[in-house]
Design an enzyme around this catalytic site. Structure first.
Site, PDB file in Angstrom:
ATOM      1  N   ASN A 136      54.731  52.004 -66.440  1.00 36.29           N
ATOM      2  CA  ASN A 136      55.451  53.023 -67.212  1.00 36.29           C
ATOM      3  C   ASN A 136      55.648  52.601 -68.672  1.00 36.29           C
ATOM      4  O   ASN A 136      56.382  53.246 -69.407  1.00 36.29           O
ATOM      5  CB  ASN A 136      56.814  53.318 -66.563  1.00 36.29           C
ATOM      6  N   HIS A 138      56.964  49.672 -69.649  1.00 32.81           N
ATOM      7  CA  HIS A 138      58.085  48.761 -69.918  1.00 32.81           C
ATOM      8  C   HIS A 138      57.589  47.378 -70.355  1.00 32.81           C
ATOM      9  O   HIS A 138      56.513  46.927 -69.975  1.00 32.81           O
ATOM     10  CB  HIS A 138      59.083  48.699 -68.756  1.00 32.81           C
ATOM     11  N   GLU A 143      63.072  49.822 -69.856  1.00 34.71           N
ATOM     12  CA  GLU A 143      62.464  50.993 -69.241  1.00 34.71           C
ATOM     13  C   GLU A 143      62.379  52.153 -70.232  1.00 34.71           C
ATOM     14  O   GLU A 143      63.192  52.247 -71.155  1.00 34.71           O
ATOM     15  CB  GLU A 143      63.308  51.428 -68.032  1.00 34.71           C
TER      16      GLU A 143
HETATM   17  C1  GLP Z   1      57.834  43.242 -64.073  1.00 29.69           C
HETATM   18  C2  GLP Z   1      58.389  42.385 -65.236  1.00 29.69           C
HETATM   19  C3  GLP Z   1      57.586  42.585 -66.492  1.00 29.69           C
HETATM   20  C4  GLP Z   1      56.114  42.621 -66.137  1.00 29.69           C
HETATM   21  C5  GLP Z   1      55.807  43.858 -65.355  1.00 29.69           C
HETATM   22  C6  GLP Z   1      54.369  43.967 -64.885  1.00 29.69           C
HETATM   23  O1  GLP Z   1      58.696  44.127 -63.527  1.00 29.69           O
HETATM   24  N1  GLP Z   1      59.766  42.597 -65.530  1.00 29.69           N
HETATM   25  O2  GLP Z   1      57.873  41.535 -67.402  1.00 29.69           O
HETATM   26  O3  GLP Z   1      55.323  42.629 -67.305  1.00 29.69           O
HETATM   27  O4  GLP Z   1      56.738  44.069 -64.326  1.00 29.69           O
HETATM   28  O5  GLP Z   1      54.126  43.219 -63.737  1.00 29.69           O
HETATM   29  P1  GLP Z   1      52.701  42.823 -63.254  1.00 29.69           P
HETATM   30  O6  GLP Z   1      52.224  41.765 -64.180  1.00 29.69           O
HETATM   31  O7  GLP Z   1      52.896  42.310 -61.865  1.00 29.69           O
HETATM   32  O8  GLP Z   1      51.850  44.053 -63.318  1.00 29.69           O
END
Ligand code: GLP
Length: 242
Positions: A136, A138, A143
């Protein structure tokens, strides 16, 4: 923004690790801003390998993490403190007192947020902030919304984020509903930012973040305002960029 599309995830991990190690060679006392999620795991593996081979030392470095779940003890398997210990800190020579991750189980979360900012003020600014990106848009746990908070704060997690992270907890009901996260202002104060993304499922949000309007509806788009951002993508996440 400097955008690089690497041939493979291994190349991407090696490139990010080389930038981090290069910084530590020129500035051993650097403050690293670190991230969790599945994306940085390979980068941390590379850094641990480089440390084992004597190519880099973290003995004088500081580390500050982006975020932590509210309500998990620090030794909970899914806490980000535990994640960092398992994937990086226990494999390298960084002194644990040099590592700062908010305690999501603290009685006074506001004080915990202030302490996180204070740690960055004392030993920072962050020289290099590593970021992943949520589907999304973030960054950290900032968020999408009508507004964003500048400094470290407590945030209600988006249902999409909780659903995405349910894979680590076994069931969505076990995923915390809140987190402590650096604010977008905290993140943008880093001297250099490296955003890493791989996989076709990140292509749309990466394109939006890098080429769409700068908007709180896509927190990663604010990186367009930063003067020193390196974007590392694999072919799948960056295939649109030619
Ligand atoms: C998590 C963390 C983020 C991260 C994101 C993506 O919730 N808070 O810092 O960048 O989600 O995660 P992933 O790397 O597993 O796709």
């Amino acid at each position: 923004m400097n955008i690089r599309i690497l041939n493979s995830r291994e190349d991407l991990n090696a490139t990010a690790a080389a930038v981090i190690a290069g910084l530590l060679l020129t500035k051993p006392q650097a403050m690293l801003g670190l991230a969790t999620g599945s994306t940085p795991i390979g980068i941390y593996r590379h850094l641990a390998d480089m440390y084992r081979k004597g190519q880099v030392s973290f003995a004088r470095a500081y580390a500050v993490n982006l975020d932590e779940y509210v309500g998990l003890s620090q030794n909970h398997p899914q806490s980000y403190r535990n994640f960092m210990n398992e994937h990086l800190f226990r494999h390298i020579d960084i002194p644990i007192p040099h590592t700062h991750i908010p305690d999501g189980n603290a009685n006074d979360l506001e004080a915990e947020c202030a302490a996180h900012e204070q740690a960055i003020l004392e030993h920072g600014p962050v020289d290099l902030q590593l970021l992943g990106i949520g589907h999304n848009g973030h960054i950290g746990f900032n968020e999408p919304g009508h507004s964003l908070t500048g400094y470290t704060h407590v945030v209600d997690l988006d249902e999409r984020t909780r659903t995405a992270n349910a894979r680590f907890f076994g069931h969505i009901d076990a995923v915390p509903k809140q987190a402590v996260t650096m604010g977008v202002g905290t993140i943008l104060k880093a001297k250099q930012i490296i955003l890493v993304a791989f996989g076709a499922d990140k292509a749309d949000i990466i394109k939006r973040a890098l080429t769409g309007p700068v908007t709180t509806a896509c927190p990663a788009s604010l990186l367009q305002c930063h003067p020193n951002v390196l974007i590392l993508l694999d072919q799948e996440a960056g295939g649109w960029f030619h």
